[in-house]
Design a protein around this motif. Structure first.
Motif, PDB file in Angstrom:
ATOM      1  N   HIS A  89     -10.658  11.929  -8.124  1.00  0.00           N
ATOM      2  CA  HIS A  89     -11.182  11.120  -7.509  1.00  0.00           C
ATOM      3  C   HIS A  89     -10.556  10.871  -5.857  1.00  0.00           C
ATOM      4  N   HIS A  91     -10.284   7.717  -3.048  1.00  0.00           N
ATOM      5  CA  HIS A  91     -10.520   6.292  -3.082  1.00  0.00           C
ATOM      6  C   HIS A  91     -11.607   5.865  -2.146  1.00  0.00           C
ATOM      7  N   GLU A  98      -1.616   6.583  -2.287  1.00  0.00           N
ATOM      8  CA  GLU A  98      -1.053   6.245  -3.831  1.00  0.00           C
ATOM      9  C   GLU A  98       0.314   6.986  -4.045  1.00  0.00           C
ATOM     10  N   HIS A 137      -7.521  13.272  -5.804  1.00  0.00           N
ATOM     11  CA  HIS A 137      -6.306  13.692  -6.634  1.00  0.00           C
ATOM     12  C   HIS A 137      -6.867  13.942  -7.914  1.00  0.00           C
ATOM     13  N   HIS A 159     -12.001   3.636  -6.757  1.00  0.00           N
ATOM     14  CA  HIS A 159     -12.328   4.994  -7.120  1.00  0.00           C
ATOM     15  C   HIS A 159     -13.646   5.398  -6.689  1.00  0.00           C
TER      16      HIS A 159
HETATM   17 NI    NI Z   1      -6.165   7.306  -7.058  1.00  0.00          NI
END
Ligand code: NI
Ligand code: PA5
Length: 187
Positions: A89, A91, A98, A137, A159
């Protein structure tokens, strides 16, 4: 003055399990991953109930400045020649990054920017991965045991799965017992 010292949740490096009580668990099964693996016939041949990965998350407050922490446990295996992987996904808040930490097992972290440029980082126990903002990612398990990785991300990040309809530009497959990375045109 009495100073309190509390014991925080911990993660066991040997099996990647959270020690905390009240952990939120979500299992993603093969049937939830329609269109994710390139070999649709092989995907249909396995039971939709087959667990592919589980995310264990600590209960955390939500809002600006708050952080989530979760461990993903990704099973070993393949759909056809393609290694098991998470959906992947961006963000929703694209600028939010992250951090992933490899805990157990062996795999790859696939990162892709908004232009579609993709790269891979090797995930192993102790590996630290800074996922910059504006990057999709996905975790891929290329090993023979469960791949567990701890993720920490801002709770406001959200997400966004829908923006990856073209998929990722790289696929990771098994060829003659070896891990092979293939470039694809349209996911
Ligand atoms: Ni993530
Ligand atoms: O926040 C993250 O990036 C992870 O906790 C993922 O959500 C987790 O690995 C599951 O992957 P996905 O959300 O792509 O199904």
């Amino acid at each position: 003055m009495s100073i309190s010292v509390s014991t925080p949740p911990s993660v066991a490096f040997l099996n990647g399990q959270f020690s905390a009580e009240n952990v939120i668990k979500k299992v993603t099964r093969s049937g939830d991953l329609r269109g994710v693996f390139h070999d649709g016939d092989s995907w249909q041949a396995i039971s939709p109930e087959t667990p592919i990965y589980e995310v264990e998350m600590l209960r955390s407050p939500q809002g600006e400045g708050e952080l989530y922490a979760g461990v993903t446990h990704l099973q070993p295996g393949r759909v056809g020649d393609e290694f098991y992987m998470t959906r992947g996904h961006f963000h929703q808040r694209r600028e939010q990054g992250e951090v992933y930490f490899g805990l157990k097992g062996a795999g790859l972290l696939l990162l892709q920017d908004e232009k579609g440029d993709a790269r891979l980082e090797r995930v192993s126990p102790g590996s630290v991965h800074i996922i910059p903002g504006f990057s999709a990612h996905r975790l891929i398990n290329t090993g023979n045991e469960i791949l567990s990785a701890l993720a920490v991300w801002p709770s406001i990040a959200g997400h966004d799965y829908a923006s990856l309809t073209q998929g990722f530009a790289l696929r990771v497959v098994e060829r003659g017992g070896k891990v092979q990375v293939r470039e694809v045109q349209n996911g």
